[in-house]
Design a protein around this motif. Sequence first.
Motif: not given
Length: 232
Positions: A156-167
């Motif tokens: 879940k931490e990686f999912s949060l970070l990856s979504y923010m990284a794509q934005n």
Amino acid sequence: MDTHKIMIVDDDPHICEIVQVYCEREGFISSYSHSGTEAMKMLASFEPDLIVLDVLLANENGVDWCMNARSYTNAPIVFLSSREEDEVKISALSNGGDDYVTKPFSPGVLMAKIKAHLRRVSTGRREQLLELPGLTLDFYAQSVNMGSETIFLSKKEFSLLSYMAQNVNRVVSVDALFQLIWGMESLEDTRTVAVHISNLRKKIEADPANPERIITIRGAGYMLVARSALQA
């Protein structure tokens, strides 16, 4: 360029030595094991980029070992075996194997196959990296690299970070993050996002109490700030 690591699993010491010699000629780091139990322990410590595996291990079936290993590694597995029956090959390739070489074998052909699989994996790995100033996300390893440091994150931490990284450098609302990661049917509430953001900051911020990478936009959500934007 990183040096590839090859793990050899075969109960024949002579085969292990031959494959190891040829691996070292190619500049690979190699290690071998004669038993499945020992090899499973080695898998975690050695972290191979590719595995050469015998179908017939002492007191163990190599195909079963391969199936178990797939819970821990996505590295290509090249079977090396004296068994030539089609059903054995089909079983090996259907249960986690990537290639099948029969004994007696040509070391040169085996090395060519190993290099081909490593090229394929390397190409795929490049496509699984998202690079930002001062921050690289590795979707394969579910980790983030900052300089020479690699930090592994929860799913879940990686999912949060990856979504923010794509934005990157854009505000992402708490509701958007919650629906994306937990879903509309979740029994959690949106405050869960703040807990995971806090845990994420502890891992990637120099000072989690005064974050510079993941900042809170009061009343709106969160923003992942690229380092270049901070320095501008």
